[in-house]
Scaffold this active site. Structure first.
Site, PDB file in Angstrom:
ATOM      1  N   ASN A 124       0.786  -1.235   0.000  1.00  0.00           N
ATOM      2  CA  ASN A 124       0.000   0.000   0.000  1.00  0.00           C
ATOM      3  C   ASN A 124       0.825   1.295   0.000  1.00  0.00           C
ATOM      4  O   ASN A 124       0.514   2.220  -0.744  1.00  0.00           O
ATOM      5  CB  ASN A 124      -0.972  -0.016   1.178  1.00  0.00           C
ATOM      6  CG  ASN A 124      -0.270  -0.009   2.506  1.00  0.00           C
ATOM      7  OD1 ASN A 124       0.692  -0.725   2.710  1.00  0.00           O
ATOM      8  ND2 ASN A 124      -0.734   0.812   3.411  1.00  0.00           N
TER       9      ASN A 124
ATOM     10  N   GLU B 119       4.446  -4.328  12.347  1.00  0.00           N
ATOM     11  CA  GLU B 119       3.553  -3.165  12.152  1.00  0.00           C
ATOM     12  C   GLU B 119       2.343  -3.702  11.428  1.00  0.00           C
ATOM     13  O   GLU B 119       2.423  -4.002  10.236  1.00  0.00           O
ATOM     14  CB  GLU B 119       4.240  -2.120  11.267  1.00  0.00           C
ATOM     15  CG  GLU B 119       5.439  -1.478  11.883  1.00  0.00           C
ATOM     16  CD  GLU B 119       5.102  -0.186  12.574  1.00  0.00           C
ATOM     17  OE1 GLU B 119       3.906   0.144  12.657  1.00  0.00           O
ATOM     18  OE2 GLU B 119       6.030   0.481  13.022  1.00  0.00           O
TER      19      GLU B 119
ATOM     20  N   CYS C 265      -2.417   2.271   6.529  1.00  0.00           N
ATOM     21  CA  CYS C 265      -2.599   1.687   7.862  1.00  0.00           C
ATOM     22  C   CYS C 265      -3.094   2.743   8.838  1.00  0.00           C
ATOM     23  O   CYS C 265      -3.933   2.489   9.682  1.00  0.00           O
ATOM     24  CB  CYS C 265      -1.296   1.071   8.340  1.00  0.00           C
ATOM     25  SG  CYS C 265       0.069   2.243   8.365  1.00  0.00           S
TER      26      CYS C 265
HETATM   27  P1  NAP Z   1       0.134  -8.944   3.821  1.00  0.00           P
HETATM   28  O1  NAP Z   1      -0.691  -9.809   2.976  1.00  0.00           O
HETATM   29  O2  NAP Z   1       0.242  -9.250   5.260  1.00  0.00           O
HETATM   30  O3  NAP Z   1       1.596  -8.899   3.155  1.00  0.00           O
HETATM   31  C1  NAP Z   1       2.608  -8.062   3.627  1.00  0.00           C
HETATM   32  C2  NAP Z   1       3.953  -8.548   3.118  1.00  0.00           C
HETATM   33  O4  NAP Z   1       4.246  -9.815   3.716  1.00  0.00           O
HETATM   34  C3  NAP Z   1       4.004  -8.784   1.614  1.00  0.00           C
HETATM   35  O5  NAP Z   1       5.299  -8.462   1.152  1.00  0.00           O
HETATM   36  C4  NAP Z   1       3.756 -10.276   1.525  1.00  0.00           C
HETATM   37  O6  NAP Z   1       4.260 -10.818   0.326  1.00  0.00           O
HETATM   38  C5  NAP Z   1       4.568 -10.749   2.709  1.00  0.00           C
HETATM   39  N1  NAP Z   1       4.270 -12.089   3.201  1.00  0.00           N
HETATM   40  C6  NAP Z   1       3.101 -12.767   3.163  1.00  0.00           C
HETATM   41  N2  NAP Z   1       3.270 -14.012   3.724  1.00  0.00           N
HETATM   42  C7  NAP Z   1       4.559 -14.087   4.118  1.00  0.00           C
HETATM   43  C8  NAP Z   1       5.352 -15.107   4.760  1.00  0.00           C
HETATM   44  N3  NAP Z   1       4.846 -16.302   5.083  1.00  0.00           N
HETATM   45  N4  NAP Z   1       6.647 -14.844   4.998  1.00  0.00           N
HETATM   46  C9  NAP Z   1       7.202 -13.661   4.652  1.00  0.00           C
HETATM   47  N5  NAP Z   1       6.509 -12.673   4.030  1.00  0.00           N
HETATM   48  C10 NAP Z   1       5.202 -12.869   3.786  1.00  0.00           C
HETATM   49  O7  NAP Z   1      -0.356  -7.425   3.771  1.00  0.00           O
HETATM   50  P2  NAP Z   1      -0.751  -6.539   2.506  1.00  0.00           P
HETATM   51  O8  NAP Z   1      -2.073  -7.012   2.005  1.00  0.00           O
HETATM   52  O9  NAP Z   1       0.403  -6.484   1.566  1.00  0.00           O
HETATM   53  O10 NAP Z   1      -0.887  -5.091   3.174  1.00  0.00           O
HETATM   54  C11 NAP Z   1      -2.067  -4.625   3.783  1.00  0.00           C
HETATM   55  C12 NAP Z   1      -2.006  -4.736   5.293  1.00  0.00           C
HETATM   56  O11 NAP Z   1      -0.817  -4.119   5.785  1.00  0.00           O
HETATM   57  C13 NAP Z   1      -3.140  -3.996   5.983  1.00  0.00           C
HETATM   58  O12 NAP Z   1      -3.657  -4.761   7.045  1.00  0.00           O
HETATM   59  C14 NAP Z   1      -2.475  -2.753   6.547  1.00  0.00           C
HETATM   60  O13 NAP Z   1      -3.087  -2.154   7.639  1.00  0.00           O
HETATM   61  C15 NAP Z   1      -1.137  -3.279   6.889  1.00  0.00           C
HETATM   62  N6  NAP Z   1      -0.191  -2.163   7.005  1.00  0.00           N
HETATM   63  C16 NAP Z   1       0.286  -1.820   8.242  1.00  0.00           C
HETATM   64  C17 NAP Z   1       1.124  -0.733   8.373  1.00  0.00           C
HETATM   65  C18 NAP Z   1       1.671  -0.294   9.708  1.00  0.00           C
HETATM   66  O14 NAP Z   1       2.629   0.454   9.731  1.00  0.00           O
HETATM   67  N7  NAP Z   1       1.111  -0.713  10.812  1.00  0.00           N
HETATM   68  C19 NAP Z   1       1.480  -0.001   7.257  1.00  0.00           C
HETATM   69  C20 NAP Z   1       0.955  -0.365   6.021  1.00  0.00           C
HETATM   70  C21 NAP Z   1       0.131  -1.465   5.910  1.00  0.00           C
HETATM   71  P3  NAP Z   1       3.275 -11.139  -0.929  1.00  0.00           P
HETATM   72  O15 NAP Z   1       2.867  -9.861  -1.488  1.00  0.00           O
HETATM   73  O16 NAP Z   1       4.149 -11.935  -1.829  1.00  0.00           O
HETATM   74  O17 NAP Z   1       2.137 -11.942  -0.369  1.00  0.00           O
END
Ligand code: NAP
Ligand code: MG
Length: 500
Positions: free
Chosen positions: A165, A262, A297
């Site tokens: 994002n 995070e 987020c």
């Molecule tokens: P996600 O599905 O959790 O994926 C995040 C990252 O983790 C991606 O690079 C993903 O790779 C990777 N990943 C997934 N499974 C993994 C594993 N088993 N081992 C290592 N890496 C793995 O999240 P998203 O859909 O990309 O992002 C949206 C979420 O992020 C929302 O819930 C949002 O609130 C949260 N977010 C939080 C913050 C904060 O600072 N708190 C900031 C921004 C976003 P792939 O793309 O290859 O699956």
């Protein structure tokens, strides 16, 4: 390498590679995967390398080998690298334009926001570099019984995992800090927004000694666990969803690898009866909610308004939303682009459908100049849900899309209780003209960051540590504290007079 004189077009798809041990290279199995434009899902933007577990191993080994020399540099020496990177990232205007356009087309966000992310990344390199002197100062405790010096050491190889994002801003909250602390890194961008972040990371890596920064792209189902369970990974800094964060923590337990997580948010904003509600305030509420189509987020995700000002807020915010133009993020007139992917869109639309089915008033706002584009892309107009029941999913869960429920409250105590009645605790905001009252309320909110009279990325100060309570995560990024998380404390004591 990418020819930067070429424009990004369907006929001219961009191809990005891995970066391991100081060189750009294809995935070992030569696989790639395609990325499409979320505004026009049939439009190919390019291909990113699809790494294997062997590539992960090579990247971690390269970082491990580069670690001793990088860790041995002084903070001032590492700061010089970081400042050079910050300069270099914005030095070539044509290249910045190329990466911003590519980012816009693979992600969907409007061009202004891609530019903001690019500049924020450089700013965060500079900010981390500025802590050099403070980092170089050890804490000293005089005896008796002993003299003690509390020093710090880098942890080793850090795995940095970012979501799609806000990938560049989020990289800026962990990569400069990891490097400044003396760690070497393996970065894994998300699949859905991999190319512009990868090209940017290549530029950074080229300015560092080989192996200090390595980049792997591809499907997390193929490479995710190999990365987080690798025995040479000494720290994991993850930003993403709650379920994946929990999974990573479980994997990390195998080697007792420390983690910073995070995770999501469901931020509440509390508008008190004495808030100043002018055009500027409504615009800040709009931006705090709908920037990047709400896929932030720290976006405002639950708006609670004192009952005496409820209609005023609804009218003011609705008027702003109605003026917004929704469409292709590359066009100058567009204020809001599509949601990034079909899965995210279906989560958002199902929450809106539930709100409608349960009788809430739903208003989809804004101008759509190109109905055909809108129908095909992953679009959702800025959507306001008036007086929804507190039990609806859009109130309880993270919507991560351009939808905002607006509720009312009667007393400050009720407002605080409603804000804290959430599994999340990332950010929050208080809107009031009375600074003492606003700060007193802010201090009672369960959140890692509270804004006053604003909300979201444009109101965030990168010097403040950032992270959440409860399901919003563990640990903090950014600021001085964000650098310390990449280090281990090391106390050295001796007889009085030996050390101090
Ligand atoms: P996600 O599905 O959790 O994926 C995040 C990252 O983790 C991606 O690079 C993903 O790779 C990777 N990943 C997934 N499974 C993994 C594993 N088993 N081992 C290592 N890496 C793995 O999240 P998203 O859909 O990309 O992002 C949206 C979420 O992020 C929302 O819930 C949002 O609130 C949260 N977010 C939080 C913050 C904060 O600072 N708190 C900031 C921004 C976003 P792939 O793309 O290859 O699956
Ligand atoms: Mg919500």
């Amino acid at each position: 390498m990418v020819d930067q004189t070429q424009s990004v077009s369907t006929e001219n798809p961009v191809e990005t590679q891995l970066y391991i041990a100081g060189e750009s290279r294809p995935a070992s199995a030569k696989d790639t995967y395609a990325l499409h434009n979320p505004a026009r899902p049939e439009e190919l933007v390019g291909y990113a390398a699809s790494a294997t577990a062997d590539d992960v191993d090579s990247a971690v080994k390269a970082a491990h080998e580069a670690f001793p020399a990088w860790a041995a540099l002084s903070y001032q020496e590492r700061a010089a690298y970081l400042n050079k990177i910050a300069d270099f990232l914005v030095a070539d205007e044509a290249d910045v334009k190329f990466r911003s356009h590519l980012f816009c087309r693979e992600h969907g966000k409007v061009l202004k926001e891609t530019m903001l992310e690019m500049s924020r990344l450089g700013d965060r390199f500079r900010l981390s570099a500025a802590y050099a002197e403070r980092l170089a100062t050890d804490e000293e405790l005089n005896g008796p019984p002993f003299d003690v010096v509390i020093t710090r050491q880098p942890r080793g190889v850090a795995a940095l995992i970012v979501p799609w994002n806000w990938p560049l801003s989020i990289l800026g909250a962990k990569l400069p800090q990891a490097l400044m602390a003396g760690n070497t890194c393996v970065v894994k961008p998300a699949q859905n927004s991999a190319m512009a972040p990868t090209l940017t990371l290549h530029k950074i890596a080229e300015l560092l000694p080989p192996g200090v920064l390595n980049v792997i792209t591809g499907s997390s189902s193929k490479i995710g666990d190999s990365l987080v369970k690798h025995s040479r990974i000494r720290f994991i800094n993850f930003t993403g969803s709650v379920p994946v964060g929990k999974h990573i923590m479980q994997m990390a337990a195998e080697n007792l690898t420390p983690v910073t997580l995070e995770l999501g948010g469901n931020d509440a904003a509390l508008v008190l009866e004495d808030a100043e509600l002018d055009q500027g305030a409504f615009m800040r509420m709009y931006l705090g909610t709908f920037m990047s189509s709400g896929q932030v987020c720290m976006a405002l995700k639950r708006l609670y308004v004192h009952h005496s000002r409820y209609d005023e807020v609804v009218d003011g915010l609705t008027a702003v939303c109605e003026k917004m133009v929704i469409g292709d993020g590359l066009l100058q007139e567009t204020n809001m682009g599509p949601v990034n992917n079909a899965k995210q869109l279906s989560i958002v639309t199902s929450m809106v459908a539930e709100a409608r089915a349960k009788g809430a008033e739903v208003r989809e706002c804004g101008q759509v100049p190109d109905e055909e584009l809108y129908a095909k892309g992953y679009f959702q107009k800025p959507t306001l849900i008036y007086k929804p029941d507190q039990s609806l999913r859009v109130v309880r869960e993270e919507q991560f899309g351009p939808v905002l429920p607006i509720m009312s409250f009667d007393t400050d105590a009720e407002a605080i209780a409603l804000a804290n009645d959430s599994n999340f605790g990332l950010c929050s905001s208080v809107w009031s003209q009375d600074k003492e009252r606003a700060v007193a309320i802010a201090r009672q909110l369960e959140a890692g960051y509270t804004y006053l009279n604003a909300h979201g990325p444009t109101a965030q100060d990168s010097r403040g540590p950032f992270g959440g309570f409860k399901d919003s995560g563990i640990g903090r990024n950014l600021g001085y504290e964000g650098i310390l998380q990449f280090q281990e404390y090391h106390s050295i004591s001796g007889p009085q007079g030996w050390l101090l």
